[in-house]
Design a protein around this motif. Structure first.
Motif, PDB file in Angstrom:
ATOM      1  N   LEU A  24      46.703  -1.717  73.127  1.00 32.88           N
ATOM      2  CA  LEU A  24      46.561  -2.288  74.470  1.00 32.88           C
ATOM      3  C   LEU A  24      45.439  -3.323  74.570  1.00 32.88           C
ATOM      4  CD1 LEU A  24      46.941  -2.609  77.475  1.00 32.88           C
ATOM      5  CD2 LEU A  24      45.930  -0.360  77.815  1.00 32.88           C
ATOM      6  N   THR A  25      44.236  -2.956  74.128  1.00 34.73           N
ATOM      7  CA  THR A  25      43.117  -3.894  74.321  1.00 34.73           C
ATOM      8  C   THR A  25      43.362  -5.167  73.512  1.00 34.73           C
ATOM      9  OG1 THR A  25      41.672  -1.986  74.659  1.00 34.73           O
ATOM     10  CG2 THR A  25      40.604  -4.100  74.336  1.00 34.73           C
ATOM     11  N   PHE A  33      39.227   0.112  83.918  1.00 31.75           N
ATOM     12  CA  PHE A  33      38.902   0.863  82.700  1.00 31.75           C
ATOM     13  C   PHE A  33      37.893   0.054  81.872  1.00 31.75           C
ATOM     14  CE2 PHE A  33      39.663   2.608  78.474  1.00 31.75           C
ATOM     15  CZ  PHE A  33      39.734   3.969  78.762  1.00 31.75           C
ATOM     16  N   SER A  55      37.415  -0.681  78.816  1.00 31.87           N
ATOM     17  CA  SER A  55      37.907  -1.606  77.796  1.00 31.87           C
ATOM     18  C   SER A  55      38.393  -2.914  78.438  1.00 31.87           C
ATOM     19  CB  SER A  55      39.044  -0.957  76.999  1.00 31.87           C
ATOM     20  OG  SER A  55      39.163  -1.539  75.735  1.00 31.87           O
ATOM     21  N   ASP A  56      39.000  -2.822  79.603  1.00 29.85           N
ATOM     22  CA  ASP A  56      39.466  -4.026  80.304  1.00 29.85           C
ATOM     23  C   ASP A  56      38.272  -4.870  80.732  1.00 29.85           C
ATOM     24  OD1 ASP A  56      41.511  -2.104  80.249  1.00 29.85           O
ATOM     25  OD2 ASP A  56      42.575  -3.115  81.859  1.00 29.85           O
ATOM     26  N   TYR A 113      43.340   4.150  86.519  1.00 31.01           N
ATOM     27  CA  TYR A 113      43.130   5.356  85.718  1.00 31.01           C
ATOM     28  C   TYR A 113      42.280   6.399  86.453  1.00 31.01           C
ATOM     29  CZ  TYR A 113      38.159   4.832  84.527  1.00 31.01           C
ATOM     30  OH  TYR A 113      36.797   4.797  84.602  1.00 31.01           O
ATOM     31  N   ASP A 166      47.434  -4.656  83.722  1.00 26.57           N
ATOM     32  CA  ASP A 166      47.306  -3.593  82.727  1.00 26.57           C
ATOM     33  C   ASP A 166      48.158  -2.436  83.241  1.00 26.57           C
ATOM     34  OD1 ASP A 166      46.592  -1.221  81.478  1.00 26.57           O
ATOM     35  OD2 ASP A 166      44.518  -1.819  81.168  1.00 26.57           O
ATOM     36  N   ALA A 200      48.778   0.479  81.617  1.00 26.84           N
ATOM     37  CA  ALA A 200      48.554   1.691  80.814  1.00 26.84           C
ATOM     38  C   ALA A 200      49.007   2.941  81.561  1.00 26.84           C
ATOM     39  CB  ALA A 200      47.075   1.814  80.452  1.00 26.84           C
ATOM     40  N   HIS A 201      48.686   3.002  82.849  1.00 27.52           N
ATOM     41  CA  HIS A 201      49.003   4.203  83.635  1.00 27.52           C
ATOM     42  C   HIS A 201      50.247   4.017  84.499  1.00 27.52           C
ATOM     43  CE1 HIS A 201      45.314   6.542  82.764  1.00 27.52           C
ATOM     44  NE2 HIS A 201      44.925   5.345  82.370  1.00 27.52           N
ATOM     45  N   CYS A 255      49.738   0.649  77.070  1.00 24.36           N
ATOM     46  CA  CYS A 255      49.704   1.489  75.870  1.00 24.36           C
ATOM     47  C   CYS A 255      50.896   2.443  75.926  1.00 24.36           C
ATOM     48  CB  CYS A 255      48.388   2.248  75.765  1.00 24.36           C
ATOM     49  SG  CYS A 255      48.067   3.306  77.174  1.00 24.36           S
ATOM     50  N   TYR A 315      50.777   5.769  74.534  1.00 16.96           N
ATOM     51  CA  TYR A 315      50.451   7.165  74.208  1.00 16.96           C
ATOM     52  C   TYR A 315      50.278   8.038  75.441  1.00 16.96           C
ATOM     53  CZ  TYR A 315      45.945   4.743  74.558  1.00 16.96           C
ATOM     54  OH  TYR A 315      44.917   3.924  74.953  1.00 16.96           O
ATOM     55  N   LYS A 316      50.383   7.436  76.641  1.00 11.47           N
ATOM     56  CA  LYS A 316      50.250   8.249  77.855  1.00 11.47           C
ATOM     57  C   LYS A 316      51.646   8.712  78.274  1.00 11.47           C
ATOM     58  CE  LYS A 316      46.168   5.619  79.226  1.00 11.47           C
ATOM     59  NZ  LYS A 316      45.170   6.663  78.960  1.00 11.47           N
TER      60      LYS A 316
END
Ligand SMILES: Cc1ncc(COP(=O)(O)O)c(C=O)c1O
Length: 424
Positions: free
Chosen positions: A110-111, A138, A140-141, A198, A223, A225-226, A246, A248-249
């Motif tokens: 993701l990053t 987040f 990292s963002d 998140y 983003d 991710a969530h 990402c 993996y969630k």
């Protein structure tokens, strides 16, 4: 918010009834559920790491066998040739994020993808150089945006502006974000926000914010991710410029799994390709192995690939995405609203003295996660949940995140979680 059952007994009965009539209940069997003591845990942590699909092992094994038996010829000979393996994801990802086939790709992490997108799309002008980000982004963002701004010789404290909730509130109001964009449009170059945050679990109105940005010629990236695999998305129709997520969630691809990326076709398919960080896997497929000196990007999101991808990670993810395509985001979302709705109603009605749900009550403004601020003995409550097999996570200073995931959680998991709150 529908009123929840009054007593814990009623709640347990209601949960059992909902599980009996749940059309997605059989999908739980398709996952490994972590153990707690002699039984199964109530795993409410898919917002952090999704569970392992049972089919993942076979899918990874298939590639291990190909490697063992074919060596380098695995790139071309097996049923799923490695050279085009990432193409197996196109249809699945289109369904999950609402993109066209040439707008989506599984690649990198993701990053890394955020950096790739910012490298292409953040091209600040002397007066229009600011990036609008959401509150509680987040880390990292934040680091990614900060470093991208600094790399262009701009001061991050001036170039990054943050959309914040009103005083006393936890989450953003769409109208406030739009007002902000309208007010400061002449300085803004890019909006980069989370589809679902998140920390708070709030989902933002991606089409409304994208439209507001576009009215002023500002780019809009997200983003997810969530959000990916959690809420329905229609990135192409919403006209989003780019997005990254990402896997993996909610997508259950396994720790550190290959991520995803969306580039709208108006940017991805052009006769004058956009500048980017380039790598050989993004090079025109027909001439890639000619090993020529000049980079010719594949039209579409695939043209942002850098390296040949980690196959075993992709193989695990494929097993999960096949389940998503089988179930469909509409059915997942319907169950998700019911699951989270049951948890939300009970927390707000029964435990208002001791907890505050900071995630919006409106189902349209959230995914499956609820972020619960515990007013007293927060850490003790969290420990009690873990000790009793309710797997969830903690965010400083006093927030417990609970994410009932419709693919593998039962309504009984929600009831079990509420029992612990009652006792704690
Ligand atoms: C919203 C958000 N952005 C970025 C990241 C970082 O992801 P990665 O480590 O895969 O780059 C995460 C990780 O949980 C996240 O939740």
């Amino acid at each position: 918010m529908t009123p929840g059952p009054n007593t814990l007994d009623q709640l347990r009965e209601r949960a059992a009834e909902l599980d009996r009539t749940d059309p997605l209940a059989p999908y739980r069997e398709r996952f490994h559920i972590p153990r707690h003591g002699d039984g199964e845990a109530a795993y409410l942590c898919g917002n952090s790491l999704g569970l392992a699909p049972r089919a993942a092992r076979e899918s990874v094994d298939q590639e291990l066998v190909a490697w063992e038996q074919l060596g380098v010829e695995g790139h071309f000979k097996p049923e799923r040739p490695w050279v085009s393996f990432h193409e197996l994801f196109t249809d699945h990802l289109c369904r999950v994020v609402g993109g066209l086939p040439h707008e989506v790709v599984a690649m990198n992490t993701l990053t890394v993808n955020l950096h790739l997108m910012l490298t292409t799309f953040y091209r600040p002008l002397p007066r229009r150089f600011k990036v609008l980000v959401g509150h509680a982004a987040f880390p990292s963002d934040r680091y990614a945006v900060h470093s991208q701004v600094a790399l262009r010789g701009l001061p991050p404290e001036r170039a990054i502006v943050v959309a914040r909730p009103r005083s006393g509130e936890y989450t953003l109001r769409t109208d406030d974000v739009i007002d902000f964009i309208d007010q400061y449009h002449s300085e803004l170059h890019l909006v980069l926000m989370d589809g679902v945050n998140y920390y708070t679990g709030e989902s933002i109105d991606i089409p409304a914010i994208t439209a507001a940005a576009h009215r002023h010629g500002i780019l809009a990236g997200f983003d997810l991710a969530h959000a990916a695999g959690n809420v329905p998305l229609a990135l192409h129709d919403w006209d989003v410029d780019f997005a990254a997520w990402c896997s993996y969630k909610y997508l259950n691809g396994g720790p550190g799994c290959v991520a995803g990326c969306f580039v709208h076709e108006r940017h991805g398919v052009r006769t004058d390709p956009l500048p980017r960080m380039a790598g050989w896997w993004g090079h025109d497929k027909a001439s890639r192995f000619a090993m020529g000196p000049d980079f010719v990007p594949i039209p579409g999101a695939e043209g942002w690939q850098l390296s040949n991808p980690p196959l075993f990670s992709l193989a695990a993810l494929l097993a999960s995405l096949e389940l998503f395509s089988e179930v469909g985001m509409d059915r997942l979302r319907a169950k998700s609203e019911a699951l989270t709705g049951l948890l939300d109603a009970a927390l707000r009605e029964r435990f208002a003295d001791s907890v505050e749900v900071i995630t919006p009550a409106d189902p349209a403004r959230r995914g499956c996660q609820l972020s619960v601020r515990v007013k007293r003995e927060a850490r003790m409550t969290f420990t009690a949940l873990l000790e009793r097999g309710v797997v969830c996570d903690w965010r400083e200073p006093d927030v417990i995140r609970l994410a009932p995931v419709p693919l593998y959680n039962r309504f009984a998991d929600v009831a079990r979680c509420l029992e612990v709150f009652a006792d704690a």
